[in-house]
Design a protein around this motif. Structure first.
Motif, PDB file in Angstrom:
ATOM      1  N   ARG A 285      -5.306   9.663   2.231  1.00 12.42           N
ATOM      2  CA  ARG A 285      -4.022   9.009   1.980  1.00 12.42           C
ATOM      3  C   ARG A 285      -3.244   8.770   3.272  1.00 12.42           C
ATOM      4  NH1 ARG A 285      -2.652   8.846  -3.348  1.00 12.42           N
ATOM      5  NH2 ARG A 285      -3.955  10.080  -4.756  1.00 12.42           N
ATOM      6  N   GLU A 286      -3.337   9.691   4.190  1.00 17.09           N
ATOM      7  CA  GLU A 286      -2.552   9.592   5.423  1.00 17.09           C
ATOM      8  C   GLU A 286      -2.933   8.362   6.239  1.00 17.09           C
ATOM      9  OE1 GLU A 286      -1.542  12.291   9.399  1.00 17.09           O
ATOM     10  OE2 GLU A 286      -2.484  13.202   7.628  1.00 17.09           O
ATOM     11  N   ASN A 287      -4.228   8.000   6.199  1.00 19.30           N
ATOM     12  CA  ASN A 287      -4.705   6.860   6.979  1.00 19.30           C
ATOM     13  C   ASN A 287      -5.076   5.670   6.095  1.00 19.30           C
ATOM     14  OD1 ASN A 287      -4.678   8.151   9.660  1.00 19.30           O
ATOM     15  ND2 ASN A 287      -6.239   9.492   8.774  1.00 19.30           N
TER      16      ASN A 287
ATOM     17  N   ARG B 210      -0.366   6.031  -0.488  1.00 19.75           N
ATOM     18  CA  ARG B 210      -0.038   6.834   0.693  1.00 19.75           C
ATOM     19  C   ARG B 210       0.807   8.064   0.352  1.00 19.75           C
ATOM     20  NH1 ARG B 210      -0.911   4.515   5.548  1.00 19.75           N
ATOM     21  NH2 ARG B 210       0.773   5.728   6.488  1.00 19.75           N
TER      22      ARG B 210
ATOM     23  N   ASN C 288       0.842  -1.199   0.000  1.00 17.24           N
ATOM     24  CA  ASN C 288       0.000   0.000   0.000  1.00 17.24           C
ATOM     25  C   ASN C 288       0.875   1.247   0.000  1.00 17.24           C
ATOM     26  OD1 ASN C 288       0.881   0.124   2.662  1.00 17.24           O
ATOM     27  ND2 ASN C 288      -1.133   0.599   3.507  1.00 17.24           N
TER      28      ASN C 288
ATOM     29  N   GLU D 272      -4.935   2.265   4.912  1.00 16.66           N
ATOM     30  CA  GLU D 272      -4.425   1.055   5.561  1.00 16.66           C
ATOM     31  C   GLU D 272      -4.618  -0.212   4.733  1.00 16.66           C
ATOM     32  OE1 GLU D 272      -6.410   0.869   9.302  1.00 16.66           O
ATOM     33  OE2 GLU D 272      -5.149   2.400  10.221  1.00 16.66           O
TER      34      GLU D 272
END
Length: 346
Positions: free
Chosen positions: A222-224, A209, A205, A226
């Motif tokens: 994008r930051e989270n 990100r 992933n 998962e």
């Protein structure tokens, strides 16, 4: 012939764009009787738009008014709702993947057997014209015993920016469990449903990100992020066959690709489009179909097969045990990626 009374549980994008319009086209054999959604206003809007008479805040309340339900909720709720419907004596048509885990899949199958009701999973790639033609070729022994499959379901930059597709708790994963599962199911079906015995996989992933990266299907967090956006795997089967598999939402490739190639002992077959590759009379021959009969929209034969199976007129094409095998492989790929080891399946 009496019509199958259908209820819709979860009326988001896939229900509105695919399943409800499809059932309306098949109104000679099915009638839409009820909807339910966690978002009450969405349920009311959809019922009004498609002229569906009943709206329920609790999906359990619709069971006495329908013969079957179509489940279009996040993956986390597939098993729970399916089992409740089957226990109420209602047939179930559930969106893919079957469930979050193989254990949930097995519980669904057990409930179906106990109730005697139909349980179908919406793997619609089997119902594409090319896929059905390829199945006829393979079943007619045109390529001999299948040996190696190569499946690629690749999107260059198409992370779904709507719904809950990137929510790991609700969906269980990303590109593999959402998109690649279709090509696992199609491959297994064409291979003759062999039993997987060993799986090696890696889930990535990284690209999704990266801040500022292009995405063609809307914005997402994008930051989270998962879940997986790119997955590769190698799968071995009990009959000696093997599969090279790759899927992605985001990958640095030339463009999107959907392809499936199967090499057999006496020939090979490629999708999409359909090509037959053989060695005959001292020559290497490649053939393609000028015309393939059938519906352009695979949703229609898929829905018709479920309806007719509920009415006792046909046998299911996507059997729940086969859909469970897809979930077993998906689960093994994720576990292999986490442990960085091959997973042996019992």
């Amino acid at each position: 012939m009496s019509k199958l009374r259908m209820g819709m549980i979860g009326v988001g994008g896939i229900a509105q764009s695919r399943h409800i319009p499809t059932f309306i086209k098949l109104s000679d054999t099915v009638s839409l009787e009820a909807v339910s959604d966690i978002n009450a206003s969405t349920a009311e809007t959809v019922a009004k738009e498609f002229d569906i008479p009943r709206v329920f805040s609790d999906y359990r309340d619709m069971f006495e008014h329908v013969d079957a339900v179509t489940i279009c909720t996040p993956n986390k709720f597939h098993s729970e709702i399916t089992i409740a419907a089957l226990q109420a004596g209602v047939h179930v048509f559930c969106e893919k993947p079957m469930a979050m885990t193989p254990e949930e899949c097995q519980a669904m199958i057990d409930a179906s057997k106990k109730s005697g009701k139909v349980l179908a999973i919406a793997y619609h790639y089997r119902f594409m014209k090319d896929s059905r033609a390829a199945k006829r070729f393979i079943d007619a022994n045109e390529i001999g015993e299948p040996i190696v499959a190569r499946a690629r379901a690749i999107r260059r930059r198409k992370v779904p920016g709507w719904g809950v597709f990137t929510n790991k708790e609700l969906q269980g994963g990303g590109s593999l469990i959402d998109y690649g599962c279709h090509f696992l199911d199609l491959s297994l079906w064409l291979l003759g449903s062999p039993k997987p015995v060993e799986v090696t996989g890696t889930a990535y992933n990284k690209l999704s990100r990266i801040p500022g990266e292009v995405n063609q299907w809307g914005d997402f967090d994008r930051e989270n992020f998962e879940v997986d956006d790119h997955v590769t795997a190698y799968i071995k089967f009990d009959n000696g066959a093997s599969m090279l598999f790759e899927t992605s939402w985001s990958a640095n490739v030339k463009g999107d690709e959907e392809s499936l190639s199967i090499s057999g002992e006496t020939g090979g077959i490629d999708l999409f489009p359909l090509h037959i590759n053989q060695m005959k009379h001292g020559m290497l021959l490649n053939s393609e179909a000028d015309w393939i009969p059938g519906e352009e929209d695979p949703s229609l034969p898929q829905a018709a097969n479920f309806i007719n199976s509920c009415l006792g007129l046909e046998e299911l094409i996507v059997k729940p045990e086969e859909a469970m095998t897809v979930s077993v492989i998906v689960d093994a790929i994720y576990k292999s990626s986490e442990t960085r080891q091959s997973i042996t399946l019992n």
